[in-house]
Write a protein that holds these residues in place. Structure first.
Motif, PDB file in Angstrom:
ATOM      1  N   ASP A   1       0.815  -1.223   0.000  1.00  7.08           N
ATOM      2  CA  ASP A   1       0.000   0.000   0.000  1.00  7.08           C
ATOM      3  C   ASP A   1       0.848   1.272   0.000  1.00  7.08           C
ATOM      4  O   ASP A   1       0.604   2.200   0.783  1.00  7.08           O
ATOM      5  N   ALA A   2       1.821   1.318  -0.871  1.00  7.90           N
ATOM      6  CA  ALA A   2       2.685   2.499  -0.946  1.00  7.90           C
ATOM      7  C   ALA A   2       1.968   3.638  -1.656  1.00  7.90           C
ATOM      8  O   ALA A   2       1.233   3.441  -2.627  1.00  7.90           O
ATOM      9  N   ASP A  41      -4.673  -0.499  -5.456  1.00  5.27           N
ATOM     10  CA  ASP A  41      -5.886  -0.547  -4.630  1.00  5.27           C
ATOM     11  C   ASP A  41      -7.141  -0.421  -5.484  1.00  5.27           C
ATOM     12  O   ASP A  41      -8.264  -0.606  -4.993  1.00  5.27           O
ATOM     13  N   THR A  42      -6.950  -0.118  -6.786  1.00  5.55           N
ATOM     14  CA  THR A  42      -8.106  -0.061  -7.700  1.00  5.55           C
ATOM     15  C   THR A  42      -8.465  -1.457  -8.215  1.00  5.55           C
ATOM     16  O   THR A  42      -9.465  -1.628  -8.922  1.00  5.55           O
ATOM     17  N   GLY A  43      -7.609  -2.453  -7.908  1.00  2.14           N
ATOM     18  CA  GLY A  43      -7.825  -3.808  -8.396  1.00  2.14           C
ATOM     19  C   GLY A  43      -6.968  -4.154  -9.600  1.00  2.14           C
ATOM     20  O   GLY A  43      -6.870  -5.325  -9.984  1.00  2.14           O
ATOM     21  N   ARG A  65      -2.711   3.398  -4.665  1.00  2.00           N
ATOM     22  CA  ARG A  65      -1.746   2.837  -3.720  1.00  2.00           C
ATOM     23  C   ARG A  65      -1.228   1.521  -4.307  1.00  2.00           C
ATOM     24  O   ARG A  65      -1.985   0.755  -4.893  1.00  2.00           O
ATOM     25  N   TYR A  66       0.080   1.313  -4.140  1.00  2.00           N
ATOM     26  CA  TYR A  66       0.776   0.254  -4.872  1.00  2.00           C
ATOM     27  C   TYR A  66       1.315  -0.797  -3.906  1.00  2.00           C
ATOM     28  O   TYR A  66       1.993  -0.464  -2.931  1.00  2.00           O
ATOM     29  N   THR A  67       1.024  -2.059  -4.197  1.00  2.68           N
ATOM     30  CA  THR A  67       1.621  -3.174  -3.471  1.00  2.68           C
ATOM     31  C   THR A  67       2.539  -3.926  -4.430  1.00  2.68           C
ATOM     32  O   THR A  67       2.095  -4.407  -5.479  1.00  2.68           O
ATOM     33  N   GLN A  88       5.760   9.412   9.284  1.00  5.11           N
ATOM     34  CA  GLN A  88       5.180   9.389  10.637  1.00  5.11           C
ATOM     35  C   GLN A  88       3.949   8.486  10.713  1.00  5.11           C
ATOM     36  O   GLN A  88       3.668   7.887  11.752  1.00  5.11           O
ATOM     37  N   ALA A  89       3.224   8.374   9.590  1.00  3.80           N
ATOM     38  CA  ALA A  89       2.031   7.520   9.555  1.00  3.80           C
ATOM     39  C   ALA A  89       2.369   6.076   9.181  1.00  3.80           C
ATOM     40  O   ALA A  89       1.475   5.221   9.123  1.00  3.80           O
ATOM     41  N   GLY A  90       3.649   5.810   8.903  1.00  5.69           N
ATOM     42  CA  GLY A  90       4.073   4.453   8.576  1.00  5.69           C
ATOM     43  C   GLY A  90       3.787   4.029   7.152  1.00  5.69           C
ATOM     44  O   GLY A  90       3.717   2.831   6.855  1.00  5.69           O
ATOM     45  N   HIS A  91       3.623   4.986   6.242  1.00  8.31           N
ATOM     46  CA  HIS A  91       3.295   4.653   4.854  1.00  8.31           C
ATOM     47  C   HIS A  91       4.565   4.591   4.000  1.00  8.31           C
ATOM     48  O   HIS A  91       5.323   5.569   3.936  1.00  8.31           O
TER      49      HIS A  91
END
Length: 889
Positions: free
Chosen positions: A664-665, A854-856, A834-836, A761-764
């Motif tokens: 989820d980058a 994240d769009t599939g 968002r990219y995995t 800071q949010a861990g992304h």
């Protein structure tokens, strides 16, 4: 294990049995005589270093079998003879070495194992700026300011030269790294540890290729890779294809070596030589001096090749004598090269080796030219410059466009400078700099500029006082022959006083423009012009206020300075009108080739080189007076804003961690084509409203004390904030140029560093999207270190510049490449997804990996770890981590 090729070792001279060499002619392999000369250098190094561990018999066979395996992506090791660094890249290298010593000690190892094994020279040439010009004391004032700004850095480098073995420092004020290498450091043939072998070098500056012009195989590498070479590791490289560039004919009388190299740059870009060696051959090569060859080799990065090699011939041998090298050693050099079949006769076609492909250029077809306004490969004939610039004015924003509305093309802004009224318009020249390693090493173009200046002054021509003129020679030898030949005073009368010995304007150390000039440019939103005899003119590099920058020969730099504008047709319009009302054209003052050669023969002599270089390491009194600590471990000063222990090795353990899928980058930035290392990690001024400026201000510094990003590369806190801080950055998420991006969770537009901090800071995790030639330009390790510190885990691009991809690998950042025929547009990527990125447990070179959005949407990309060694570095979290674990264990 002993070297399996010891059977071909013999003395070069029977009278000196302890001075030996590997006689490649005794391989008795017919393939050797057909190898390109550049590949023969790789072969000799493999044979000499063959130990069946780092270098194996199979590697030697692969190089010998180059003709058959060149297209098969075969990996071979190469151990260069030496390493060369400049201070912008040298300071972070020494910082890394100091931090690695600390890390090895923490892991229970011997910190003094972190020590250069391969000889290294560090030339300090990137720190001096053009703060003062057009005055007789410009040189001294600029050098004084250089030491005032950089004393802390220089003390650190002096510590490094004492703490580490095999590291020599050439002090500031000596010259430009590549000219010093050409005139002084290069050996052509090494005589070390009882063996003769070909000189070869890798450097932390992309224009290290300049030394190829002398027949020393060399190219630029990332600072991280250079550090590994210094520690005794071979470079792991794919055995390259070799493009033969056949030169024919003689140059026309008015053509300079600069015109030839700009022509070659354009043509080889079109041929496509990225990742390949270029080797020059043909009778035309014999018409070129070593300085001309070095000019052509220097711009190798601009045409995209790894190396641009001119094999050694009798002209090379003559150059060694001309530059004051020991005659006995030179004759020994020639004997060695003859014995191993590496001495070239360019007029003897029977010596021509096999090449991957051949490209021909008739030197007689070359015409005077410049390159610009934003890229070195965009050649423009001088006769077309006016028309081309005017087309660029109205063209769509891009490499050849500024998108100025037609009704504003002839806008004029009046201003007052030193009590006189002047006008600026689009195309007005505001910077004219004779600078850079590309040209200042070449007596023909430097003396040509001096003779043109003499004729211009005698004809009554002048340069407008607001134009920032400067002359930064590549070594003291240049000043010596300009002075002795009597042309220096004429250069000074036109404003081209010596301002320093270093890269200066070519790397963005052009210093400030006069305030009235800046105000006029800003008021009229003018496309002002810089003209420089350099090798790089990327947008935002030379100066923030020169949107158009043209590369030109030193004589043309002066010509455009006199004209005051790029919008001139020299064939039809006069340069100026003298006091008598006579029109003076460029042809009236342009010196002939015969004039230049006569002066060169008389004044460029061996005694000059000997006098300058015999005192090069001791002549700088300010350097001699520096007090450096003598401890083997560096004592970091927490108050320092220049030198800081980097966080790269924090928490490092001996155990390896399994690479993990990137989940989820977010996309930090989305780019088009040709994003350069200047865009990623600028070297020039620190803008007063930038995150780096805010940091330095918080440490008590005033804007006058900020210095440049290049000078701050020993401090990760500044450099992380300076990543993607170029004011000309074009991010697809933003509708204007600037160092900002969208922070997608909040929708806010933020400075890139501030957005990255929010994500961190949010861990992304973060990635970057890019087009073709990502990372083109200078070999900046901080263009990889900076994104790493921002939290960038991977870059997805259409293609990469060779050195930058290597630097990303060295930092553990994954270089991903779209499959052929695919890009962000064909895949419908906006960058807002968002990219995995699925990272399998078992990796292999250049394998495909799956990317899920994240769009599939799901697609594949190539993971650009090109060799098994690069995968080893990745598993270790980068090459430096690998070296620390190796030394600690």
């Amino acid at each position: 294990m002993s070297n399996p090729f010891v059977r071909i070792v013999e003395p070069l001279d029977p009278k000196q049995p302890l001075k030996k060499f590997f006689n490649l002619s005794k391989l008795e392999d017919v393939r050797y005589a057909r190898l390109p000369f550049s590949i023969r250098v790789l072969l000799e190094a493999a044979i000499r270093n063959c130990d069946e561990f780092l270098v194996k018999m199979g590697d030697v066979e692969n190089i010998l079998n180059w003709k058959e395996v060149q297209h098969k992506n075969v990996e071979v090791p190469f151990k260069p003879a030496r390493v060369i660094l400049q201070d912008f890249t040298g300071v972070p290298a020494v910082v890394d070495f100091a931090a690695m010593r600390d890390a090895v000690k923490k892991l229970g190892g011997d910190p003094e194992k972190i020590n250069p094994i391969c000889p290294a020279d560090l030339v300090i040439d990137h720190s001096i700026q053009v703060d003062f010009n057009r005055r007789s004391d410009s040189l001294q004032k600029n050098q004084d300011l250089e030491f005032e700004r950089n004393k802390e850095r220089f003390e650190f480098l002096k510590w490094g030269s004492q703490a580490f073995k095999n590291m020599r420092i050439i002090p500031p004020g000596s010259g430009i790294i590549h000219q010093v290498n050409l005139e002084y450091l290069a050996r052509v043939v090494m005589d070390q540890d009882g063996y003769y072998y070909p000189d070869s070098v890798v450097g932390t500056d992309s224009h290290t290729t300049m030394i190829d012009g002398l027949g020393v195989l060399g190219w630029g590498v990332g600072g991280i890779e250079a550090e590994a070479v210094m520690l005794g590791q071979p470079i792991s490289m794919v055995l390259p294809e070799v493009v033969g560039c056949k030169l024919l004919g003689n140059p026309q009388p008015l053509v300079t070596s600069t015109d030839i190299v700009l022509t070659i740059t354009k043509h080889l870009r079109q041929v496509g030589v990225v990742g390949k060696f270029v080797e020059f051959f043909g009778p035309g090569v014999a018409q070129l001096s070593i300085a001309d060859r070095a000019t052509i080799a220097n711009m190798c990065p601009e045409y995209g090749a790894t190396a641009a090699y001119f094999p050694v011939d009798d002209i090379s041998i003559g150059y060694l004598i001309q530059t004051g090298r020991d005659k006995e050693k030179v004759m020994c050099t020639k004997r060695y090269l003859e014995a191993v079949g590496m001495l070239r006769d360019f007029k003897n076609s029977s010596q021509d080796p096999d090449f991957t492909q051949v490209f021909e250029l008739d030197l007689h077809t070359v015409v005077p030219c410049c390159s610009g306004p934003k890229r070195p490969q965009d050649k423009v004939a001088v006769s077309d410059m006016k028309k081309d610039f005017e087309i660029c004015l109205g063209a769509k924003q891009g490499f050849k466009g500024f998108q100025i509305a037609p009704d504003r093309h002839n806008s004029i802004v009046k201003f007052n400078f030193e009590g006189c009224d002047f006008e600026l318009a689009h195309g007005s020249v505001v910077i004219a700099a004779i600078t850079s390693c590309t040209n200042t090493s070449n007596p023909s173009v430097m003396l040509g500029a001096g003779l043109l200046a003499k004729k211009a002054v005698e004809a009554g021509l002048t340069v407008k006082p607001y134009i920032k003129t400067s002359l930064s020679p590549g070594s003291g030898v240049v000043t010596y022959y300009l002075r002795e030949s009597g042309v220096m005073s004429y250069l000074s009368q036109l404003g081209f006083d010596v301002v320093g010995y270093g890269c200066m304007t070519c790397i963005g150390n052009s210093g400030p423009l006069p305030e009235p000039v800046v105000e006029a440019i800003t008021q009229g939103d003018l496309v002002a012009v810089g003209v420089l005899s350099g090798n790089r003119n990327f947008e935002g590099r030379v100066h923030p206020n020169t949107r158009a920058n043209y590369l030109a020969s030193p004589p043309l730099v002066i010509a455009y300075a006199i004209a005051g504008t790029i919008r001139i047709d020299f064939e039809k319009e006069p340069l100026g009108i003298n006091a008598s009302g006579k029109k003076i054209f460029l042809k009236d003052i342009w010196p002939t080739r015969n004039e230049i050669q006569a002066v060169e023969r008389q004044f460029v002599i061996p005694g000059m080189f000997k006098e300058v270089y015999q005192k090069i390491e001791t002549v700088n009194k300010s350097w001699n007076a520096l007090d450096a600590p003598s401890d083997k471990l560096y004592t970091w000063n927490p108050k320092s804003t220049y030198i800081k222990s980097p966080p790269f090795f924090d928490g490092l353990t001996l155990a390896l961690q399994t690479p993990k899928t990137i989940e989820d980058a977010y996309v930090l930035l989305s780019f088009g084509d040709s994003v350069t290392t200047d865009h990623i990690s600028p070297a020039g001024n620190i803008a007063r409203n930038s995150p780096a400026a805010r940091y330095l201000t918080s440490r008590g510094l005033t804007p006058r004390e900020f210095n440049s990003y290049g000078s701050r590369r020993g401090n990760d806190a500044v450099m992380a904030r300076g990543t993607f801080a170029n004011i000309r950055l074009m991010n697809k998420f933003i509708d204007k140029q600037g160092p900002q991006t969208v922070h997608f969770p909040s929708g806010e537009i933020l400075d890139v560093f501030d957005a990255a901090e929010r994500y961190k800071q949010a861990g992304h995790p973060l990635i970057v999207l890019a087009g073709k030639e990502y990372g083109a330009g200078s070999s900046r390790d901080w263009a990889a270190k900076g994104p790493f510190l921002l939290g960038v885990k991977a870059v997805l691009a259409e293609s990469y510049e060779r050195i930058h991809r290597s630097n990303l690998v060295g930092m553990g950042v994954i270089p991903l490449q779209y499959l052929p025929g695919e890009d962000a547009g064909t895949l419908g990527l906006t960058g807002r997804e968002r990219y995995t990125i699925i990272i399998p447990e078992k990796l292999k070179p250049q394998m495909k990996v799956q990317i899920k959005l994240d769009t599939g949407k799901i697609f594949n990309a190539v993971m650009r770890f090109d060799t098994d060694v690069e995968l080893t570095y990745f598993h270790n979290g980068g090459i430096l981590n690998y070296m620390i674990r190796k030394m600690a264990s």
